[in-house]
Design a protein around this motif. Structure first.
Motif, PDB file in Angstrom:
ATOM      1  N   ARG A  42      44.622  38.097  39.344  1.00 54.21           N
ATOM      2  CA  ARG A  42      43.807  38.390  40.529  1.00 54.21           C
ATOM      3  C   ARG A  42      42.318  38.213  40.260  1.00 54.21           C
ATOM      4  O   ARG A  42      41.623  37.604  41.065  1.00 54.21           O
ATOM      5  N   SER A  95      54.516  47.393  35.600  1.00 56.17           N
ATOM      6  CA  SER A  95      53.341  47.803  36.377  1.00 56.17           C
ATOM      7  C   SER A  95      52.728  46.599  37.089  1.00 56.17           C
ATOM      8  O   SER A  95      52.396  46.652  38.277  1.00 56.17           O
ATOM      9  N   GLU A 118      51.272  38.086  38.531  1.00 56.09           N
ATOM     10  CA  GLU A 118      50.340  38.791  37.637  1.00 56.09           C
ATOM     11  C   GLU A 118      50.958  39.051  36.266  1.00 56.09           C
ATOM     12  O   GLU A 118      50.264  39.001  35.244  1.00 56.09           O
ATOM     13  N   SER A 166      38.510  37.558  42.366  1.00 55.52           N
ATOM     14  CA  SER A 166      37.211  38.183  42.084  1.00 55.52           C
ATOM     15  C   SER A 166      36.179  37.155  41.633  1.00 55.52           C
ATOM     16  O   SER A 166      35.006  37.249  41.980  1.00 55.52           O
ATOM     17  N   MET A 214      35.386  41.104  29.787  1.00 49.79           N
ATOM     18  CA  MET A 214      36.568  41.272  28.952  1.00 49.79           C
ATOM     19  C   MET A 214      37.592  42.158  29.637  1.00 49.79           C
ATOM     20  O   MET A 214      37.246  43.127  30.296  1.00 49.79           O
ATOM     21  N   PHE A 215      38.853  41.797  29.465  1.00 50.24           N
ATOM     22  CA  PHE A 215      39.973  42.558  30.006  1.00 50.24           C
ATOM     23  C   PHE A 215      40.906  42.900  28.853  1.00 50.24           C
ATOM     24  O   PHE A 215      41.308  42.008  28.108  1.00 50.24           O
ATOM     25  N   LEU A 216      41.257  44.174  28.725  1.00 49.96           N
ATOM     26  CA  LEU A 216      42.072  44.610  27.595  1.00 49.96           C
ATOM     27  C   LEU A 216      43.207  45.512  28.067  1.00 49.96           C
ATOM     28  O   LEU A 216      43.023  46.323  28.974  1.00 49.96           O
ATOM     29  N   GLY A 217      44.367  45.367  27.450  1.00 45.76           N
ATOM     30  CA  GLY A 217      45.477  46.247  27.805  1.00 45.76           C
ATOM     31  C   GLY A 217      46.743  45.842  27.072  1.00 45.76           C
ATOM     32  O   GLY A 217      46.718  44.945  26.221  1.00 45.76           O
ATOM     33  N   GLN A 218      47.855  46.503  27.406  1.00 47.11           N
ATOM     34  CA  GLN A 218      49.107  46.189  26.739  1.00 47.11           C
ATOM     35  C   GLN A 218      49.667  44.879  27.279  1.00 47.11           C
ATOM     36  O   GLN A 218      49.792  44.696  28.477  1.00 47.11           O
ATOM     37  N   PRO A 249      54.734  48.476  30.928  1.00 46.37           N
ATOM     38  CA  PRO A 249      53.469  47.809  31.270  1.00 46.37           C
ATOM     39  C   PRO A 249      53.682  46.543  32.113  1.00 46.37           C
ATOM     40  O   PRO A 249      52.961  46.314  33.093  1.00 46.37           O
ATOM     41  N   GLY A 262      52.608  45.824  41.136  1.00 51.79           N
ATOM     42  CA  GLY A 262      51.361  45.552  41.859  1.00 51.79           C
ATOM     43  C   GLY A 262      51.540  44.358  42.785  1.00 51.79           C
ATOM     44  O   GLY A 262      51.102  44.368  43.946  1.00 51.79           O
ATOM     45  N   ARG A 321      41.825  34.526  40.313  1.00 50.24           N
ATOM     46  CA  ARG A 321      42.194  33.904  41.583  1.00 50.24           C
ATOM     47  C   ARG A 321      41.285  34.353  42.714  1.00 50.24           C
ATOM     48  O   ARG A 321      41.071  33.620  43.662  1.00 50.24           O
ATOM     49  N   ALA A 374      50.398  43.914  31.359  1.00 51.51           N
ATOM     50  CA  ALA A 374      49.837  44.849  32.333  1.00 51.51           C
ATOM     51  C   ALA A 374      48.401  44.517  32.710  1.00 51.51           C
ATOM     52  O   ALA A 374      47.879  45.069  33.669  1.00 51.51           O
ATOM     53  N   ILE A 375      47.740  43.645  31.968  1.00 50.83           N
ATOM     54  CA  ILE A 375      46.314  43.405  32.226  1.00 50.83           C
ATOM     55  C   ILE A 375      46.129  42.624  33.523  1.00 50.83           C
ATOM     56  O   ILE A 375      46.672  41.533  33.667  1.00 50.83           O
ATOM     57  N   PRO A 376      45.349  43.165  34.454  1.00 46.33           N
ATOM     58  CA  PRO A 376      45.060  42.391  35.662  1.00 46.33           C
ATOM     59  C   PRO A 376      44.146  41.228  35.283  1.00 46.33           C
ATOM     60  O   PRO A 376      42.980  41.443  34.985  1.00 46.33           O
TER      61      PRO A 376
END
Lengths: 434, 434
Positions: free
Chosen positions: B140, B309, B129, B145, B296-300, B306, B313, B143, B135-137
């Protein structure tokens, strides 16, 4: 070549018909992703007479209990919603050794813990990505991607109907009633809109999100819930003056003493916060965690095809596990965190009320906030025009507080209510995103 | 009580030290989530003499090969980066029956297929990941969802260094060189910034994303790659005039004939598109799929905590599988989709060049585009001031096209280059988000 995996579908409505379409159209795509073919062996419905183009009538049955009791099923997909008969059907399916996929937030909000334990004991899977925020992958990220981190808060727009109504109130400056009527005409709100507009749907999703985020069990009845039915055009206008947009938020937060606050309510959201611009049918969820920091997930929160996408992701995952003779991990050992009462929740507030036009009134109002330990961030005073002016009340105060505890704010409102210099209606809205 | 799961960590740098901290601080939290305790049995490093506060020196070893060959390891976490020795170490770990977690995008861009097959054959897990977007999932969701849906495009900002540099060029109107120098001073860019600024890092991530999204194998060398080193303040200003912001994008798209386009390049992104406002250290990824629509997926996107993290996971997921005596499904059977050459990619373009001040020149320029089937969306003409004016060239044309094929655009540029009414430098930038 291995035998196909047998799938039963419960419900053939907006989402169920799309799921059936995707499984039946299959030209080998899903098979290549699973390693095995899916065979749809039955579709349980309430009314067998409904026309269902593209679906072989021989698949249709009204004997749902009979369908899930067959004993040879690999996967049961539950899309009928509500508590019963869905709960009984899922229990039977699990008892008979089938893995289950459900999009039923109302059911899972109260029975996720129990059904997880049943599934675990029977060695089958329970997946429910579509139960929260439609197509947006949020269950897996919480259940797996962030499971090595510590989530501190989850905040999101998880109900499309109320988001559409609030949008209309903002963009077209109409009342709640006309916005609701328009939403009903367009099919965005149901004839009985209670579950959406009173926040019950969002509260069920909040319970599921809180449970996953904090590795505990949260029941629907433990979620503080306030809908949008009493939001007025004045609230919308006041929000605008404060640089905010009114949104119905589902919020789950960890308190400093390791308890959980779970609540659904309308809030003024700062326009600079990304949730403020999430409009219409879109849902969005913010997650704060200790290591990862801030994450956002955005996508379509409802609708047949988007929800079917989430359901099919679960179906393929469960089928892959089935094909390999295993089941996914069903989650953490529960930590049994307490749910704190809403009074102990911390938030910023916007409070608005009429005051008499007398020297020293502003200072006396400020003193009421100060006496209860509530400090003020912004105070706006506006004079009330002749026609709208009620006997003696000449001005309106709009006050945004700094973060404070709900009980403090309640004490302020109670005292203001007793003061002879304050009008009878005191409006309060929570504030997020500053 | 079951024995703890034995974990070896390779690398104790920015991310590795955070991973070690999280595992070692452990007061039962991870254990409750896994069902078993994690025991960190060794940390492989290059230089054993480095001070590592909070880490027992007895855990440190420079014999990485020896560490992964122990034979009693449950999980190996690889955070050393690069191809060798990481590849050899992961092969050894898998051969010895350990599940592996890696954040190594350079390695996985070329060896994901091979390592997946190795892991599958050995019945162990391979999770990664953290290899894309910190850090953005995102792994998964792609792969699992969205595996029941058909993804049609993935587009994202996946490199923080270049995003920081382009940000600086926009907000402080400085040149690429000064923005880079500032990024290096602040530690956002490395002394040798090649991997970031030439787009190699983003290209590795694009290869991984494309492979997952389209169930095929894409190698790093198949990714078209153009970095940001030749982006000028003029490009930034031109983008602003067009209502755009320049961003380095990683894009993977499915073509109409079921091939894959994978590319990394700077692009003018429409300001109304959410990617335009993703700034600084944040990464964001857009996914388009047939059923779910837009997500959309957003993060550090980087940083020790991060990234740790995301690694943790994976560690918990892998440990849960290990505890249950199983391994996760490693992905789809590959569909072996072809990667199409960049020339067949479809995009909008912005083309800018100087022209002589002569009647009919604008019409002749427009004809060049039309002759190659490229239709125009916006044409801007600006006059060049005295001092900056080169012999004979009095005006500058900025042209935004409608969507067209790269080869058509190349033909336009070639023909413009031969025209005596066009200046020598023709600048081209791709456009997204309209």
């Amino acid at each position: 070549m291995s035998k196909p995996l047998k799938v039963a579908l419960l419900g053939a409505g907006v989402v169920g018909s799309q799921v059936a379409r995707i499984i039946l159209k299959e030209g080998g795509t899903l098979e290549s992703r699973i390693g095995r073919r899916l065979e749809l062996v039955g579709i349980g419905v309430r009314n067998a007479a409904t026309q269902r183009p593209g679906i072989d009538p021989a698949l249709i049955t009204t004997d749902l209990e009979g369908l899930v009791s067959r004993g040879d099923l690999d996967i049961v997909i539950e899309l009928i919603g509500g508590i019963e008969p869905a709960l009984g059907l899922l229990r039977t399916a699990i008892a008979n050794g089938a893995s289950v996929v459900s999009a039923n937030k109302a059911l899972l909000a109260d029975y996720l813990g129990e059904l997880s334990r049943d599934a675990d004991a029977r060695g089958v899977d329970l997946y429910y990505e579509a139960a929260v925020a439609g197509a947006i992958p949020i269950i897996r990220p919480l259940r797996e991607s962030l499971v090595g981190d510590d989530i501190t808060a989850v905040m999101g727009i998880v109900n499309g109907t109320t988001n559409y109504i609030l949008d209309k109130m903002v963009t077209e400056q109409v009342s709640y009633d006309s916005a609701l009527a328009e939403a009903q005409q367009l099919g965005y709100a149901e004839a009985d809109p209670t579950a959406d507009v009173e926040g019950h749907d969002a509260a069920a999703k909040a319970a599921i999100l809180a449970g996953l985020a904090f590795h505990t069990e949260v029941k629907r009845e433990e979620v503080f819930c306030e809908g949008i039915t009493s939001v007025t055009p004045d609230d919308i206008a006041a929000a605008e003056l404060m640089g905010c947009t009114v949104k119905l938020l589902a919020i789950a937060k960890l308190t400093d003493d390791d308890r959980v606050i779970v609540k659904v309510h309308p809030a003024m959201v700062a326009n600079k916060h990304p949730l403020a611009s999430v409009s219409g049918a879109y849902n969005a969820i913010f997650v704060n965690s200790r290591e990862a920091g801030e994450l956002m997930f955005l996508g379509q929160g409802a609708g047949g095809a988007p929800t079917a996408s989430a359901v099919m992701g679960d179906v393929v995952t469960v089928a892959r596990n089935r094909h390999r003779g295993t089941a996914g991990h069903l989650g953490s050992a529960y930590t049994a965190r307490q749910v704190a009462p809403i009074g102990e929740s911390q938030a910023q507030f916007y409070v608005s009320f009429e005051v008499v036009d007398r020297p020293g009134v502003l200072a006396r109002c400020a003193a009421v906030f100060g006496d209860h330990g509530v400090s003020l961030r912004v105070v706006q005073q506006s004079y009330i025009e002749g026609g709208e002016r009620r006997e003696g009340f000449a001005a309106r105060l709009g006050v945004m507080t700094h973060v404070t505890q709900e009980t403090n704010l309640s004490a302020v409102v109670e005292e203001l209510g007793r003061a002879d210099f304050v009008g009878s209606e005191i409006r309060v809205m929570r504030v997020e995103g500053f």
